[in-house]
Motif scaffolding. Structure first.
Motif, PDB file in Angstrom:
ATOM      1  N   MET A   1       5.106  -1.858   1.258  1.00 27.17           N
ATOM      2  CA  MET A   1       5.553  -1.495  -0.144  1.00 27.17           C
ATOM      3  C   MET A   1       5.508  -2.594  -1.108  1.00 27.17           C
ATOM      4  SD  MET A   1       9.700  -0.540  -0.908  1.00 27.17           S
ATOM      5  CE  MET A   1      10.372  -1.827  -1.884  1.00 27.17           C
ATOM      6  N   ALA A   2       5.506  -3.914  -0.558  1.00 28.25           N
ATOM      7  CA  ALA A   2       5.239  -5.160  -1.434  1.00 28.25           C
ATOM      8  C   ALA A   2       3.848  -4.915  -1.843  1.00 28.25           C
ATOM      9  CB  ALA A   2       5.517  -6.255  -0.516  1.00 28.25           C
ATOM     10  N   LYS A   3       2.782  -4.619  -1.115  1.00 30.56           N
ATOM     11  CA  LYS A   3       1.498  -4.398  -1.521  1.00 30.56           C
ATOM     12  C   LYS A   3       1.454  -3.359  -2.626  1.00 30.56           C
ATOM     13  CE  LYS A   3      -1.032  -5.980   2.622  1.00 30.56           C
ATOM     14  NZ  LYS A   3      -2.077  -5.386   3.876  1.00 30.56           N
ATOM     15  N   SER A   4       2.030  -2.212  -2.458  1.00 33.35           N
ATOM     16  CA  SER A   4       1.823  -1.177  -3.386  1.00 33.35           C
ATOM     17  C   SER A   4       2.588  -1.295  -4.613  1.00 33.35           C
ATOM     18  CB  SER A   4       2.825   0.122  -2.995  1.00 33.35           C
ATOM     19  OG  SER A   4       4.157  -0.157  -2.819  1.00 33.35           O
ATOM     20  N   MET A   5       3.384  -2.410  -4.485  1.00 33.05           N
ATOM     21  CA  MET A   5       4.146  -3.119  -5.799  1.00 33.05           C
ATOM     22  C   MET A   5       3.228  -4.285  -6.646  1.00 33.05           C
ATOM     23  SD  MET A   5       8.005  -2.892  -4.958  1.00 33.05           S
ATOM     24  CE  MET A   5       8.686  -3.707  -6.689  1.00 33.05           C
TER      25      MET A   5
ATOM     26  N   ASP B   1       5.252 -13.538 -14.529  1.00 30.28           N
ATOM     27  CA  ASP B   1       5.070 -12.501 -15.456  1.00 30.28           C
ATOM     28  C   ASP B   1       4.743 -11.086 -15.054  1.00 30.28           C
ATOM     29  OD1 ASP B   1       2.678 -12.658 -13.943  1.00 30.28           O
ATOM     30  OD2 ASP B   1       1.246 -12.619 -15.772  1.00 30.28           O
ATOM     31  N   MET B   2       5.553 -10.736 -13.987  1.00 23.02           N
ATOM     32  CA  MET B   2       5.683  -9.417 -13.364  1.00 23.02           C
ATOM     33  C   MET B   2       6.223  -8.332 -14.246  1.00 23.02           C
ATOM     34  SD  MET B   2       4.641  -7.401 -11.015  1.00 23.02           S
ATOM     35  CE  MET B   2       4.020  -8.216  -9.501  1.00 23.02           C
TER      36      MET B   2
ATOM     37  N   ALA C   1       3.216  -3.138 -19.217  1.00 20.22           N
ATOM     38  CA  ALA C   1       1.917  -2.756 -19.452  1.00 20.22           C
ATOM     39  C   ALA C   1       1.282  -1.645 -18.417  1.00 20.22           C
ATOM     40  CB  ALA C   1       0.781  -3.880 -19.576  1.00 20.22           C
ATOM     41  N   GLN C   2       2.008  -1.376 -17.652  1.00 22.62           N
ATOM     42  CA  GLN C   2       1.459  -0.421 -16.526  1.00 22.62           C
ATOM     43  C   GLN C   2       1.674   0.993 -17.088  1.00 22.62           C
ATOM     44  OE1 GLN C   2       3.094  -0.775 -12.806  1.00 22.62           O
ATOM     45  NE2 GLN C   2       1.461   0.458 -11.849  1.00 22.62           N
TER      46      GLN C   2
ATOM     47  N   LYS D   1       2.802   5.004 -17.390  1.00 29.16           N
ATOM     48  CA  LYS D   1       3.716   5.558 -16.726  1.00 29.16           C
ATOM     49  C   LYS D   1       3.432   6.452 -15.318  1.00 29.16           C
ATOM     50  CE  LYS D   1       7.341   5.661 -20.200  1.00 29.16           C
ATOM     51  NZ  LYS D   1       8.231   6.402 -21.183  1.00 29.16           N
ATOM     52  N   HIS D   2       2.353   6.945 -15.578  1.00 27.37           N
ATOM     53  CA  HIS D   2       1.766   7.752 -14.468  1.00 27.37           C
ATOM     54  C   HIS D   2       1.237   7.103 -13.385  1.00 27.37           C
ATOM     55  CE1 HIS D   2      -2.176   6.712 -16.499  1.00 27.37           C
ATOM     56  NE2 HIS D   2      -2.534   6.754 -15.188  1.00 27.37           N
ATOM     57  N   GLN D   3       1.160   5.843 -13.302  1.00 23.83           N
ATOM     58  CA  GLN D   3       0.761   5.078 -12.278  1.00 23.83           C
ATOM     59  C   GLN D   3       2.002   4.494 -11.638  1.00 23.83           C
ATOM     60  OE1 GLN D   3      -2.077   1.851 -13.530  1.00 23.83           O
ATOM     61  NE2 GLN D   3      -3.445   3.396 -14.355  1.00 23.83           N
ATOM     62  N   LEU D   4       3.052   4.572 -12.098  1.00 28.09           N
ATOM     63  CA  LEU D   4       4.435   4.296 -11.426  1.00 28.09           C
ATOM     64  C   LEU D   4       4.517   5.185 -10.344  1.00 28.09           C
ATOM     65  CD1 LEU D   4       6.629   3.262 -14.457  1.00 28.09           C
ATOM     66  CD2 LEU D   4       5.063   1.846 -12.840  1.00 28.09           C
ATOM     67  N   LYS D   5       4.858   4.782  -9.178  1.00 29.90           N
ATOM     68  CA  LYS D   5       4.954   5.393  -7.807  1.00 29.90           C
ATOM     69  C   LYS D   5       6.565   5.577  -7.593  1.00 29.90           C
ATOM     70  CE  LYS D   5       0.645   3.735  -5.965  1.00 29.90           C
ATOM     71  NZ  LYS D   5       0.063   2.887  -4.709  1.00 29.90           N
ATOM     72  N   THR D   6       6.767   6.843  -6.976  1.00 28.23           N
ATOM     73  CA  THR D   6       8.339   6.868  -6.500  1.00 28.23           C
ATOM     74  C   THR D   6       8.162   6.362  -5.131  1.00 28.23           C
ATOM     75  OG1 THR D   6       8.763   8.936  -7.980  1.00 28.23           O
ATOM     76  CG2 THR D   6       9.948   8.720  -6.097  1.00 28.23           C
TER      77      THR D   6
END
Length: 249
Positions: A194-198, A226-227, A233-234, A236-241
């Motif tokens: 999960m940490a990697k995916s974030m 600066d996370m 800047a990411q 929205k369609h790239q944000l994962k549930t």
């Protein structure tokens, strides 16, 4: 464990009893349509918000004791241990008084107790053989004692949302403001994935180890100041549930 540890736990327990009498938490909450509030609760300055910590300790009991059947200490409706003292900082996701998830932060130079056994933080104490049932070989080398290094444990969420990720990002932001450089984690292998995916860069501190409660590992991540800017800047369609951490495998 010494009078110092007992006194510290007594003070924390008193705060819990006070908050328990005045706080009601309705756990029958449907999935939120928006991200909840993520609060940082530091003691003793945030004693008026200790009701959030009480509800988080209740959630921990529901997940770790009732659902996962871990042999952890609990009292009435809460799961509570020696690290839940005024040294701990809690990152709690909530909608009003209803807690959806949380995690506990402890600085690695913390000490609890003044007697024969003095606890520090979970990963180091396990490595030093102070925690029966926890493997001592979870780290390749002795874990650090460093004011710029913190440990995050007891991450738990209630629902299938991005709450766990939001808690980790808020913890990262808090540590950056505190001058923290590194955060240590202890959890199932899914925690590292999960940490990697974030977009964090986890570094294993040791092998995957097992006990009667399952498989888990210790790892570290650098604090990324600066996370929040990167997240904004990411697209929205790239944000994962993400599912609750306790259900990831």
């Amino acid at each position: 464990c010494g009078c110092g540890l007992r006194a510290c736990r007594c003070a924390t327990f008193w705060a819990w009893r006070t908050a328990r009498r005045s706080t009601y938490c309705d756990t029958r909450l449907e999935s939120p349509t928006e991200m909840p509030t993520i609060s940082v609760v530091e003691m003793p300055t945030a004693v008026r918000r200790y009701g959030l910590v009480v509800s988080f300790l209740e959630l921990r009991r529901q997940i770790f004791v009732e659902k996962l059947d871990w042999p952890l200490y609990s009292y009435e409706k809460i799961e509570f241990e020696q690290y839940d003292t005024f040294n701990a900082v809690y990152i709690i996701a909530h909608e009003g008084p209803v807690v959806l998830g949380g995690a506990r932060l402890i600085r690695t130079d913390s000490r609890v107790g003044t007697g024969r056994i003095r606890y520090s933080y979970m990963i180091r104490d396990a490595y030093n053989g102070l925690l029966p049932g926890m493997p001592k070989d979870l780290c390749y080398q002795e874990p650090p004692v460093d004011p710029a290094t913190w440990e995050l444990t007891r991450l738990a969420t209630r629902q299938n949302t991005d709450v766990a990720g939001a808690i980790l990002d808020r913890a990262n932001e808090f540590l950056a403001h505190q001058g923290g450089r590194t955060c240590l984690f202890l959890g199932p292998p899914a925690f590292l994935r999960m940490a990697k995916s974030m977009d964090y860069k986890p570094d294993r501190l040791g092998p995957i180890v097992k006990n009667d409660d399952g498989s888990f590992l210790a790892f570290s991540c650098d604090v990324i100041p600066d996370m929040a800017v990167r997240r904004s800047a990411q697209p929205k369609h790239q944000l994962k549930t993400r599912a609750p951490l306790t259900e990831l495998s």
